[in-house]
Write a protein that holds these residues in place. Structure first.
Motif, PDB file in Angstrom:
ATOM      1  N   THR A  63     -19.150 -28.750  30.622  1.00 48.30           N
ATOM      2  CA  THR A  63     -20.198 -29.400  29.830  1.00 48.30           C
ATOM      3  C   THR A  63     -21.165 -28.342  29.321  1.00 48.30           C
ATOM      4  O   THR A  63     -21.192 -27.223  29.853  1.00 48.30           O
ATOM      5  N   TYR A  64     -21.952 -28.718  28.336  1.00 44.00           N
ATOM      6  CA  TYR A  64     -22.916 -27.763  27.771  1.00 44.00           C
ATOM      7  C   TYR A  64     -24.334 -28.243  28.002  1.00 44.00           C
ATOM      8  O   TYR A  64     -24.628 -29.428  27.917  1.00 44.00           O
ATOM      9  N   ALA A  65     -25.219 -27.294  28.296  1.00 46.29           N
ATOM     10  CA  ALA A  65     -26.651 -27.578  28.338  1.00 46.29           C
ATOM     11  C   ALA A  65     -27.286 -26.521  27.450  1.00 46.29           C
ATOM     12  O   ALA A  65     -27.460 -25.375  27.873  1.00 46.29           O
ATOM     13  N   GLY A  66     -27.575 -26.863  26.213  1.00 42.91           N
ATOM     14  CA  GLY A  66     -28.080 -25.850  25.277  1.00 42.91           C
ATOM     15  C   GLY A  66     -26.988 -24.837  24.999  1.00 42.91           C
ATOM     16  O   GLY A  66     -25.851 -25.199  24.698  1.00 42.91           O
ATOM     17  N   ALA A  67     -27.341 -23.550  25.125  1.00 39.86           N
ATOM     18  CA  ALA A  67     -26.367 -22.497  24.798  1.00 39.86           C
ATOM     19  C   ALA A  67     -25.594 -22.054  26.035  1.00 39.86           C
ATOM     20  O   ALA A  67     -24.971 -21.000  26.033  1.00 39.86           O
ATOM     21  N   ARG A  68     -25.684 -22.859  27.112  1.00 48.66           N
ATOM     22  CA  ARG A  68     -24.983 -22.446  28.335  1.00 48.66           C
ATOM     23  C   ARG A  68     -23.960 -23.488  28.746  1.00 48.66           C
ATOM     24  O   ARG A  68     -24.188 -24.676  28.627  1.00 48.66           O
ATOM     25  N   ALA A  69     -22.844 -22.971  29.233  1.00 46.48           N
ATOM     26  CA  ALA A  69     -21.768 -23.866  29.658  1.00 46.48           C
ATOM     27  C   ALA A  69     -21.838 -24.036  31.168  1.00 46.48           C
ATOM     28  O   ALA A  69     -22.161 -23.096  31.894  1.00 46.48           O
ATOM     29  N   MET A  70     -21.526 -25.236  31.632  1.00 46.47           N
ATOM     30  CA  MET A  70     -21.415 -25.474  33.070  1.00 46.47           C
ATOM     31  C   MET A  70     -19.969 -25.840  33.368  1.00 46.47           C
ATOM     32  O   MET A  70     -19.464 -26.857  32.905  1.00 46.47           O
ATOM     33  N   VAL A  71     -19.285 -24.959  34.099  1.00 44.41           N
ATOM     34  CA  VAL A  71     -17.863 -25.150  34.391  1.00 44.41           C
ATOM     35  C   VAL A  71     -17.720 -25.526  35.860  1.00 44.41           C
ATOM     36  O   VAL A  71     -18.323 -24.904  36.727  1.00 44.41           O
TER      37      VAL A  71
END
Length: 599
Positions: free
Chosen positions: A436-444
């Protein structure tokens, strides 16, 4: 005795390096809890290693008195928790003892994996959470972006977040006011039977075991006879104190208060964290909902370089285990390394800290074997073994299948490094579960085998993302896989310190890398040394370390060629004999460096 409405118990949670200990320092300083001359950075971190590395390893407590703006004086009990994933257990039990949390987020870095993990623990414990944005004095600070992140990623309202700079002291009075106005007071009944939670315990050479408790109901006084409900042990209380951070004696502790007592307890093992303490007579019947005991995850062997140091090592390990209940050990012997101990740790940082402390505080040089995890080995006759050490693996013909521990890893990473992180996780046999994405960062979110993470996953993750990724994990359970034991043979002798469990599909690659590495690390001898990696009786990789050679024909000048041949034949026979009896010395660095696989 303090009125319940005037007590606030809270912990500080954050990712590594977001400024928990610095904030704790400022709160202590501003309220004048510690005299100015005794003040120092990281005041609550007592160990040398904590101060040197700038990390918190043990959760620490302090009691602060704060005269608020409403004219009342409040008692604040603060628990400063560790930020590193290995010590998540410390964080979880601190959470149970308090009612609220300050969530510290670095205004330049934003929300990171450990921030998430710790805040979820706080939410599970029903905490009121006050977001605090730290380091707002940095040029890179972006307050609005970080507020958005807190709301998107964690889902708590950050509109009233307190803006501070713990280093300069900016905004600290607002934090104290927020604690008093926004965090709830503890609940408890003074007249009910005593019910206190054992939060932590540590060993003091003069006092014996010091036990930290949080009183839920009832009152505990000096001289009371108490009973531990899990262990059934009975003790008389010798000394009752509160921590400011030094011990200050008091007569009694009432509901909602946090303090420490000593009762001539000899070992930290006798005090189970999460236990309920009550009076011996007229005690409570229902214990508090307890915690799970901490589970060691990573195992490795510790051996002294000099075998004469074994007794000293035993003393050192026993003393450390007095203080650290999550560290386990048992004796083991190894053909290559002699006598030593098989030790269990919460993770790699915990392993490093214990190893550093033994080398530093007790001055013993150590050899550390390959870190490994616990495997479940199911035999064909239906029995099940727990395998701590790959060298103890039973004969493969008797084994039905092997299960390995899996973890759920959450990785937060800036968008541009996402490809590298996915490749790293695929290489380590990971199964992707979520992205998923939160702004310009991905959470894997990945399902990974713990075995692959134990070695150097964290270092690799940091290097492929230039240090921007953050990583947190929790154990998920066991799953069957095609695992085999790979042995390393040096000069036809198995080196049990280097045997490891590997996945069958990757065994050859791993074996080849290991042999090449050892070829560079083992010094050359007077005879040829074969270095082999084998699974059972089958050799899967081999390197040969060539012999050092003395020029025996140097003294021949002129004359017949048979004179030279005779000398060379004699040398050849000597080398052959030497290989049978020759002992290969493997230097200590070889053990450690051979295990850093991917570098």
């Amino acid at each position: 005795m303090t009125d319940l409405a005037h007590i606030r118990n809270f912990s500080i949670v954050a990712h590594i390096d977001h400024g928990k200990s610095t904030l704790a320092d400022r709160l202590i300083q501003l309220t004048g809890t510690v005299a100015e001359r005794d003040m120092k950075d990281q005041l609550l971190d007592a160990m040398d290693i904590e101060r040197e590395r700038g990390i918190t390893i043990k959760a620490n407590t302090v009691r602060i008195e704060y005269p608020a703006k409403d004219g009342e004086t409040y008692i604040l009990n603060l628990i400063d928790t560790p930020g590193h994933v290995d010590f998540a257990y410390e964080v979880s039990r601190s959470m149970q003892a308090v009612e609220g949390s300050l969530l510290v987020v670095d205004a330049s870095q934003g929300v990171e994996a450990q921030t998430l993990a710790n805040v979820y623990q706080a939410i599970d414990a029903d905490h009121e959470i006050v977001p605090v944005l730290n380091k707002i004095d940095l040029p890179a600070a972006d307050v609005d972006r970080v507020k958005e992140q807190i709301e998107d990623v964690i889902g708590i309202d950050a509109s009233e977040a307190v803006h501070i700079s713990a280093k300069t002291g900016l905004g600290i009075p607002d934090v104290l006011e927020a604690i008093v106005t926004r965090l709830p007071a503890p609940k408890g009944d003074r007249d009910a039977p005593l019910k206190a939670m054992l939060v932590d315990s540590w060993y003091d050479p003069y006092l014996g075991v010091v036990v930290m408790i949080r009183v839920i109901d009832g009152v505990i006084r000096k001289g009371d006879m108490i009973r531990m409900m899990q262990t059934g042990a009975r003790y008389g209380i010798d000394k009752l104190s509160v921590l400011r951070p030094a011990m200050q004696d008091i007569k009694e502790l009432g509901p909602g208060e946090i303090g420490v007592f000593t009762a001539s307890i000899k070992q930290v093992r006798d005090t189970k964290v999460g236990d309920t303490i009550t009076h011996e007579k007229k005690g409570t019947d229902t214990p508090l909902p307890g915690f799970k005991p901490s589970q060691p995850v990573v195992f490795c062997g510790l051996f002294p370089v000099d075998t004469n140091d074994f007794e000293d090592l035993r003393d050192a390990i026993e003393k450390l285990a007095l203080n650290d209940a999550s560290f386990t050990y048992e004796m083991e012997t190894s053909a290559a390394l002699g006598f030593g101990f098989r030790c269990g740790f919460l993770g790699l940082l915990h392993l490093e800290v214990i190893r550093d402390r033994i080398e530093r505080e007790y001055d013993i040089d150590l050899i550390t074997t390959a870190p490994s995890v616990i495997y479940h080995v199911y035999m064909k006759d239906g029995s099940k073994l727990d395998l701590h050490n790959p060298a103890d693996m039973p004969d493969a013909t008797l084994v039905s299948h092997i299960e390995e521990p899996r973890i759920k890893a959450t990785i937060l990473v800036p968008d541009e490094y996402l490809g590298d992180v996915l490749k790293l996780c695929q290489d380590r046999r990971g199964i992707q579960e979520d992205l998923t994405y939160a702004g310009a960062r991905a959470m894997v979110v990945y399902d990974l085998p713990l075995n692959e993470v134990v070695f150097d996953f964290y270092d690799r993750l940091k290097s492929v993302t230039k240090g921007y990724a953050s990583f947190d994990y929790q154990l998920m359970g066991y799953r069957e896989d095609k695992l085999v034991k790979m042995q390393v043979l040096v000069n036809d002798e198995p080196v049990d310190a280097l045997s490891m469990m590997v996945h069958r599909d990757r065994a050859e690659m791993r074996g080849r890398a290991m042999c090449e590495k050892l070829k560079e690390l083992i010094p050359r001898h007077m005879f040829k040394i074969p270095i082999q990696a084998a699974i059972g009786g089958k050799v899967i990789a081999r390197e040969t370390l060539s012999a050092l050679r003395k020029d025996v024909t140097a003294k021949c000048y002129g004359g017949d060629v048979t004179r030279k041949k005779k000398l060379l034949e004699k040398q050849k026979a000597g080398k052959k004999r030497m290989r049978q009896f020759g002992k290969v010395e493997i230097p200590q660095e070889a053990f450690i460096n051979a295990l850093k696989m991917d570098s």
